[in-house]
Design a protein around this motif. Sequence first.
Motif, PDB file in Angstrom:
ATOM      1  N   MET A   1     -11.452 -17.957 -62.476  1.00 47.09           N
ATOM      2  CA  MET A   1     -12.632 -18.589 -61.948  1.00 47.09           C
ATOM      3  C   MET A   1     -12.183 -19.723 -61.048  1.00 47.09           C
ATOM      4  N   ARG A   2     -13.052 -20.060 -60.108  1.00 49.04           N
ATOM      5  CA  ARG A   2     -12.700 -21.118 -59.165  1.00 49.04           C
ATOM      6  C   ARG A   2     -13.841 -22.128 -59.050  1.00 49.04           C
ATOM      7  N   GLU A   4     -14.970 -24.947 -56.322  1.00 54.03           N
ATOM      8  CA  GLU A   4     -14.732 -25.476 -54.984  1.00 54.03           C
ATOM      9  C   GLU A   4     -14.767 -26.997 -54.982  1.00 54.03           C
ATOM     10  N   GLY A  21     -10.296 -26.051 -58.043  1.00 59.10           N
ATOM     11  CA  GLY A  21      -9.142 -25.165 -58.098  1.00 59.10           C
ATOM     12  C   GLY A  21      -9.432 -23.902 -58.872  1.00 59.10           C
ATOM     13  N   TRP A  22      -8.385 -23.113 -59.075  1.00 59.86           N
ATOM     14  CA  TRP A  22      -8.467 -21.850 -59.807  1.00 59.86           C
ATOM     15  C   TRP A  22      -8.046 -22.058 -61.253  1.00 59.86           C
ATOM     16  N   TYR A  23      -8.785 -21.395 -62.157  1.00 55.97           N
ATOM     17  CA  TYR A  23      -8.529 -21.501 -63.585  1.00 55.97           C
ATOM     18  C   TYR A  23      -8.526 -20.114 -64.216  1.00 55.97           C
ATOM     19  N   ALA A  60     -18.714 -21.891 -62.092  1.00 60.27           N
ATOM     20  CA  ALA A  60     -17.641 -21.340 -61.249  1.00 60.27           C
ATOM     21  C   ALA A  60     -18.156 -20.319 -60.251  1.00 60.27           C
ATOM     22  N   GLU A  64     -13.796 -13.928 -61.872  1.00 60.46           N
ATOM     23  CA  GLU A  64     -13.118 -12.635 -61.890  1.00 60.46           C
ATOM     24  C   GLU A  64     -12.559 -12.429 -63.291  1.00 60.46           C
ATOM     25  N   ARG A 107      -4.828 -23.926 -65.658  1.00 55.95           N
ATOM     26  CA  ARG A 107      -5.074 -24.219 -64.244  1.00 55.95           C
ATOM     27  C   ARG A 107      -3.905 -23.698 -63.422  1.00 55.95           C
ATOM     28  N   TRP A 108      -4.247 -23.032 -62.342  1.00 53.26           N
ATOM     29  CA  TRP A 108      -3.219 -22.531 -61.440  1.00 53.26           C
ATOM     30  C   TRP A 108      -2.572 -23.719 -60.728  1.00 53.26           C
ATOM     31  N   SER A 110      -1.117 -24.758 -57.858  1.00 55.85           N
ATOM     32  CA  SER A 110      -0.919 -24.364 -56.454  1.00 55.85           C
ATOM     33  C   SER A 110       0.067 -25.249 -55.738  1.00 55.85           C
TER      34      SER A 110
END
Length: 110
Positions: A1-2, A4, A21-23, A60, A64, A107-108, A110
Amino acid sequence: MRFEAPAVFSHKRAATTLPAGWYAYCGSAYGPGGIRARLRRHFRRDKTLHWHVDHLTVLAEPIEALAIAQGSECAIAAHLTRTRLFGPALPGFGSSDCTTCPSHLLRWQS
């Protein structure tokens, strides 16, 4: 999930903010209806907020999912953390009954 923008939600009765961010949320689906029912619930926006992750899935965009048959949420979280691409996002999130994982929300990096 993201997210913004930073996501503000209630966790353990306190306002909590996650940075944009992306999680990845590592969860299991061994209850009634299995993975299909669990994913259907997570993707719905109109739901009673019951599980920790419910508070995030309504915020989110996008959401996905990757379903792993017979997957263990702890094994998945450990594997993702070992890649060093993900790290614990919020201590105890989704893992309050787990004795090995610091968090099932990652958490991704990045």
